[in-house]
Structure formats: structure tokens, C-alpha cells
Design a protein around this motif. Sequence first.
Motif: not given
Length: 328
Positions: A305-313
Motif C-alpha cells: 500500500a505504501l509502495a503504491t502511494l509512493f509511485t502515485r506521488i
Amino acid sequence: MTALDRLERVGEFTSKYFVLWVLIASAAALYSPAAFTPISEYITPLLGVIMLGMGLTLTPDDFKRIVERPRDVLIGAAAQWLVMPTLAYALVVALGLPWEVGIGLILVGAAPGGTASNVMTYLGRGDVALSVTITTVTTIAAPLVMPAWIVALAGEQISVTFAQLSETIIWVVLVPVVAGLVLRLLLDRYAPTAAKVGLSVFPAISVVAIVAIVAAVVGLNVENILTAGALVVVAVVLHNGLGLGAGYGVGKLTGMAEDRARACAFEVGLQNSGLAVALATAFFDPIAALIPALFSVWHNVSGPALATLFTRIDGEPISEYEASVGAD
């Protein structure tokens, strides 16, 4: 398609749906615990197999990085060593967890970084080389650091000694990792094809081993899981979430580049919960393995979930291939 390509596909497929395998095995263990509790006798050797696989992924370049970039490695390792144990103790006290349950959270907090942190760092566009190096350093230091924290934080509540814990960690963690490293060096030099096969097969083997460990712990703690209540879940979620946040914060406050701060976040927040499970079952009441087992499941949800957030950023969607997840 060659046989090696097929093995790689199997490894990718197994890792990609790791959380699903854990959930299925956990549900099966809740339904029929007797079918899985016999696995508990093999938790320690299963963890040894996982650590052997970690050793196989290491190369001399990983150790060169310790010399080439000691500052960020030491900051990340120190954050992992300090943040997670103290958070664990604070949560045990603040939430009023019984010591027979709370010792599991302290075991998780004192554990070294898990291999899942390396995978999540890759998914989150972090510095993978830094992540692997920090994991290596904290794992090698585990026979000294982990027992020291356990004795310091729970010494009055436990009868196991520093020496007993250290000896077990050496045999379960350090020896297999070194054996894997030596085997990788020999295979790379004398049998490179076999080395490729090993690297293709071991992700699947590691996933199977972790799933088996979690299922065994669930089978041993069916009644405890059903009556654990919200506090245990809250402890796991807070410990993991605060660790991820603190790791990222330490990275930014010490001037790390964004990709390195992300690596620090995953290194601090994602622990080798499999080792915590092994020590819990070896030295404490089976209920002590409850929190480490839940942590094994949860951090493979929060990490992606955090990895996905980083990529969306970053404005870059995570690819289907990169959506593969791994476990410690």
C-alpha cells in the motif's frame, strides 16, 4: 519457453499472490488446526531455509556498499535498531497487553529487517541497494542486538538468557545466510546456470515456508485469535505504521535523498517476523507467536500500500509485474 523461464514464472506467480496464500492457509488453519499444528515442530528449520534463500541473493557488491556509503547504512540500521524495539515496549505498556502476548510484539520490534523490505523498496521506487545493505547489516548483527533488546525490555518477565537467544539466532539466521552467500559465490563461479535456477526457485520456496509457518502459528492459537480482541490488531497496525513513518522521517531529517528515505521507511517498518515467530515458539508460550504471525500478514498489506502511494506521488503507476510481493 525454457525450463528456467518457467521456474521464474512460478516464482513470480507465487510471490505475486503471497498475501492470498497466507490468508487461505490461515483460514484453513482456523477451520482445521490439527492439520497444521504438526508444522510447528519445523518452524525453526523452515526459517533456516528462508534465510538460506536470503544468503543466495547476496553478492560481494552488497558488502562493498557498506564501505562505500556507511553514513546512510548506519543511519538506517540505527533507526531500525532503536525505533522498533522502543515502540514495541511503549505499545505493550500503553495498551496494557498481557506479557505473554506482549513479548511477541517485543520480539518483532527487536528483530532485524526482513527481506520483504527489499521488495517493497523496489516497488516504491526506493534505493534497493541501500535497502539490501541495511537488511544485511541488521541480520548479521541480530545475534547480539536482538537478545540485548529482549533481555533489556522483558528481562524480569522471561527466564531465557542472552546466551540462549544469541545461540539460537546464530544457528537460525547467521549460519544459513553465510552458507547461502558461500553457495552463491561457488555457483556463480563454477555453475552459473545452477545459480540462476536457485534464484528462480527460492522465492517460491520462501513463500511456501512463510505460509507454512503462519499456518502453524494460527493452528496453535485458534482460541487466542478468536478471542484476542481489537487490542492485538491495534498493536500490530500501530507498530508497523509508526515504524514506516518514523523510518521515512529519519531519512528526510538526516538529509537522505527521496529514494533513500523510502528505503529507510521500509527497512524500519518491515521486520523479520518469521524470526520472531521461531523464537516465540522455541522459548515462550505459543501465544507469544500470535503477534508476530499477524505482523507477517499485515506488513505484506501495508508494505504494498505504501509502495503504491509512493509511485502515485511520482505519477508512475505500478506495473503488473512490479505488483509482485514477497515475504520475510
